[in-house]
Motif scaffolding. Structure first.
Motif, PDB file in Angstrom:
ATOM      1  N   TRP A   1      -4.862  12.146 -11.695  1.00  0.00           N
ATOM      2  CA  TRP A   1      -3.757  11.682 -12.539  1.00  0.00           C
ATOM      3  C   TRP A   1      -3.657  12.407 -13.876  1.00  0.00           C
ATOM      4  O   TRP A   1      -2.828  12.044 -14.711  1.00  0.00           O
ATOM      5  CB  TRP A   1      -3.862  10.176 -12.761  1.00  0.00           C
ATOM      6  N   GLY A   2      -4.475  13.420 -14.093  1.00  0.00           N
ATOM      7  CA  GLY A   2      -4.431  14.123 -15.363  1.00  0.00           C
ATOM      8  C   GLY A   2      -3.073  14.724 -15.672  1.00  0.00           C
ATOM      9  O   GLY A   2      -2.574  14.635 -16.814  1.00  0.00           O
ATOM     10  N   ASP A   3      -2.447  15.364 -14.695  1.00  0.00           N
ATOM     11  CA  ASP A   3      -1.119  15.956 -14.918  1.00  0.00           C
ATOM     12  C   ASP A   3      -0.090  14.896 -15.301  1.00  0.00           C
ATOM     13  O   ASP A   3       0.757  15.118 -16.180  1.00  0.00           O
ATOM     14  CB  ASP A   3      -0.662  16.692 -13.653  1.00  0.00           C
ATOM     15  N   ILE A   4      -0.175  13.750 -14.645  1.00  0.00           N
ATOM     16  CA  ILE A   4       0.751  12.655 -14.930  1.00  0.00           C
ATOM     17  C   ILE A   4       0.542  12.116 -16.345  1.00  0.00           C
ATOM     18  O   ILE A   4       1.494  11.849 -17.090  1.00  0.00           O
ATOM     19  CB  ILE A   4       0.583  11.529 -13.894  1.00  0.00           C
TER      20      ILE A   4
ATOM     21  N   THR B   1      -7.177  19.379 -13.580  1.00  0.00           N
ATOM     22  CA  THR B   1      -6.241  18.506 -12.888  1.00  0.00           C
ATOM     23  C   THR B   1      -5.895  19.103 -11.527  1.00  0.00           C
ATOM     24  O   THR B   1      -6.296  20.219 -11.196  1.00  0.00           O
ATOM     25  CB  THR B   1      -4.960  18.340 -13.707  1.00  0.00           C
ATOM     26  N   ALA B   2      -5.101  18.371 -10.750  1.00  0.00           N
ATOM     27  CA  ALA B   2      -4.682  18.861  -9.434  1.00  0.00           C
ATOM     28  C   ALA B   2      -3.878  20.146  -9.534  1.00  0.00           C
ATOM     29  O   ALA B   2      -3.889  20.979  -8.624  1.00  0.00           O
ATOM     30  CB  ALA B   2      -3.886  17.789  -8.707  1.00  0.00           C
ATOM     31  N   SER B   3      -3.200  20.348 -10.659  1.00  0.00           N
ATOM     32  CA  SER B   3      -2.403  21.572 -10.831  1.00  0.00           C
ATOM     33  C   SER B   3      -3.245  22.741 -11.347  1.00  0.00           C
ATOM     34  O   SER B   3      -2.757  23.864 -11.424  1.00  0.00           O
ATOM     35  CB  SER B   3      -1.261  21.315 -11.827  1.00  0.00           C
ATOM     36  N   GLY B   4      -4.501  22.473 -11.736  1.00  0.00           N
ATOM     37  CA  GLY B   4      -5.356  23.522 -12.281  1.00  0.00           C
ATOM     38  C   GLY B   4      -5.440  23.554 -13.785  1.00  0.00           C
ATOM     39  O   GLY B   4      -6.190  24.354 -14.357  1.00  0.00           O
ATOM     40  N   ALA B   5      -4.685  22.682 -14.466  1.00  0.00           N
ATOM     41  CA  ALA B   5      -4.772  22.605 -15.930  1.00  0.00           C
ATOM     42  C   ALA B   5      -6.121  22.020 -16.340  1.00  0.00           C
ATOM     43  O   ALA B   5      -6.726  21.239 -15.599  1.00  0.00           O
ATOM     44  CB  ALA B   5      -3.636  21.753 -16.476  1.00  0.00           C
ATOM     45  N   VAL B   6      -6.591  22.397 -17.512  1.00  0.00           N
ATOM     46  CA  VAL B   6      -7.842  21.862 -18.043  1.00  0.00           C
ATOM     47  C   VAL B   6      -7.505  20.924 -19.198  1.00  0.00           C
ATOM     48  O   VAL B   6      -6.821  21.303 -20.146  1.00  0.00           O
ATOM     49  CB  VAL B   6      -8.777  22.986 -18.522  1.00  0.00           C
TER      50      VAL B   6
END
Length: 539
Positions: A407-410, A462-467
């Motif tokens: 859920w980090g991206d969200i 995150t699931a998108s690869g963001a840190v």
């Protein structure tokens, strides 16, 4: 009794006095030695078992916050966003639009036993754009057969018109029943008081089902597959039937893990809960431990049901849902602390953390108690000043590291924004303050896999690869301690498990690769086997 010796490529002990070993010597189910073959022979006759000679051994993983519901929930239809694997090994594909969700429900409806409600789980509305799942979208599948969809967090459900009518939901005045401006129920029920209208109407008790033998066996098999040797059930009814079932099942020689259930405090009046827990403690044994109490205060951030302090949610008005009035939780903390039990308290939002810290502070002032190890669970949004209070109260944390990936991206784009995402799941801050902490998956909310959880805390991707929050990343050694000795400490079991050192139970995770090798992602390391009390669990 003969000493069994397991040589390995490397042994990581989590014991600071002896961080590595040469060979694992086991006697009577306990670690005898980690020295050389010659040193082990000094204790007597030795049998060498070299089946793990090319593997890496470390303490069996301790999953300090998950639910036996993982062994029962797969009887129902999975509607989640992410692909998942059931304990039996079946792969379920994630669903990325409402039409696919409706189609899977329609397939289930065609197989449904007449007279039964259609139950599904795992739905995560935060990922769906456009119309929010409501009774209207479920009514297109059926408006006569009751349809119940549990959300991924297990803190919210959506139901169709048949359920609203049969459970008389529209007539109830309970927090958590979502309505339109004119008062019409939309079919969404947030948190336990509202959801219990449905559970009670249809006789649904997921947590009682999860305490039955086959569900427990499924749960244990899923845990063993991931290198786990001690597992929790952190919201158990602890009814007489549940206790008897857990005792008989865990006593089976083939049961491959140790189980730690927690009393669901909201299911009992405090005095009765204390009596029931004390009675259950007489039924424990080396693979079954009673003595902890679970309080569920607020909800989940991604469902907008967690309680947040200013500035609240980024993209919606309002501020979450309490599962009971805060004074009720306050009173329960005082009661169970005074009674001598250990509390594990669900606190997702920083407002929930604040309220529970106040309660713990008062309890410890009125009844000082050393080594209590009361543990705040999840603490996704805990602040630095609150972490300092945790340290001052000598409390523990169990941090939901998997949340960063799922859920980090969200949270970055919708619920919390940039700044608060930098402190999301603050494992490094907890480590800097020398707070005892573990990390967890909260299965079935996210999958069982301690090495993946350690990877999330280490890499914070995150699931998108963001840190998110690079300053809160912990190194591999600290992450591995959080899924072994740290988690064991939060359960008051570190005298028995969590590290490989003489006298402790020989509970072992056997890995294909070295988790301290920076060239291999923690999440990609294979689990070869586990040992419980020095015996291979698949034997």
């Amino acid at each position: 009794m003969t000493i069994t010796l397991y040589p390995a490529r490397r042994i990581i002990t989590m014991n600071p006095s002896q961080p590595e070993g040469d060979c694992l010597a086991v006697k009577d189910g306990r670690v005898l030695s980690l020295g050389s073959l010659e040193q082990a022979r000094a204790f007597g006759e030795v049998t060498v078992d070299d089946r793990y000679a090319d593997k890496v051994l470390m303490p069996g993983f301790v999953e300090g916050h998950s639910h036996a519901l993982e062994g029962a929930i797969w009887e129902y239809i999975y509607l989640g966003w992410f692909d998942k694997q059931s304990p039996a090994g079946q792969r379920w594909s994630g669903l990325r639009d409402v039409a696919s969700l409706q189609a899977r429900l329609a397939e289930g409806l065609a197989r449904l036993t007449p007279g039964e409600p259609l139950i599904a789980w795992g739905f995560d509305p935060i990922y769906f754009s456009g119309a929010r799942l409501d009774k209207g979208l479920l009514d297109t599948v059926s408006d006569t057969v009751p349809i119940i969809v549990m959300h991924a967090s297990l803190h919210v459900m959506t139901v169709n018109s048949a359920v609203i009518e049969q459970a008389a939901i529209a007539s109830k005045e309970i927090d958590g029943i979502v309505r339109k401006a004119g008062g019409e129920c939309v079919g969404e029920l947030q948190e336990m008081p509202a959801m219990h209208l449905v559970f009670d109407r249809y006789g649904i008790d997921f947590f009682e089902q999860a305490s039955q033998p086959e569900a427990l066996r499924q749960y244990a098999r899923a845990a063993r597959r991931e290198g786990i040797t001690t597992i929790t059930d952190l919201l158990n009814p602890l009814s007489d039937d549940a206790v008897a079932s857990m005792r008989s099942t865990t006593l089976e020689p083939s049961f491959p893990v140790r189980l730690v259930p927690a009393l669901n405090a909201l299911g009992w009046a405090p005095e009765e809960g204390s009596e029931q827990l004390a009675k259950a403690m007489t039924q424990g044994h080396d693979k079954l431990f009673f003595g902890i109490v679970k309080l569920v205060t607020d909800g989940a951030i991604q469902n907008y049901t967690a309680r947040l302090q200013w500035p609240g949610y980024l993209d919606v008005e309002g501020n979450g849902v309490w599962n009971a009035p805060p004074q009720t939780f306050h009173d329960m903390v005082l009661h169970y602390h005074q009674a001598g039990f250990q509390l594990h308290i669900h606190t997702n939002g920083d407002e929930a953390v604040e309220v529970m810290l106040d309660a713990l502070e008062e309890a410890l002032c009125l009844w000082p108690r050393s080594n209590h190890r009361h543990t705040l669970q999840h603490v996704q949004l805990i602040r630095q000043d609150q972490l300092y209070r945790v340290k001052q109260l000598d409390a523990c944390l169990n941090i939901f590291a998997n949340h960063i990936y799922y859920w980090g991206d969200i949270h970055l784009s919708r619920t919390l924004g940039f700044d608060r995402c930098q402190r999301l799941e603050p494992t490094a801050s907890a480590n800097r303050l020398d707070i005892t902490f573990g990390i967890h998956c909260d299965a079935p909310v996210t999958p069982l896999s301690p090495l993946f959880t350690a990877h999330c805390a280490h890499r914070r991707q995150t699931a998108s690869g963001a840190v998110l929050g690079v300053e809160e990343a912990i190194n591999r050694q600290v992450a591995l301690e959080a899924i072994t000795l740290g988690a064991a400490r939060t359960l008051h079991l570190d005298r028995h498990i969590g590290s490989l050192e003489p006298g402790k139970w020989a509970d072992v995770a056997v890995l294909d690769d070295d988790p301290l090798d920076e060239s291999i992602a923690l999440k990609d390391i294979g689990i070869h086997a586990t040992l419980l009390g020095g015996l291979p669990t698949d034997a």
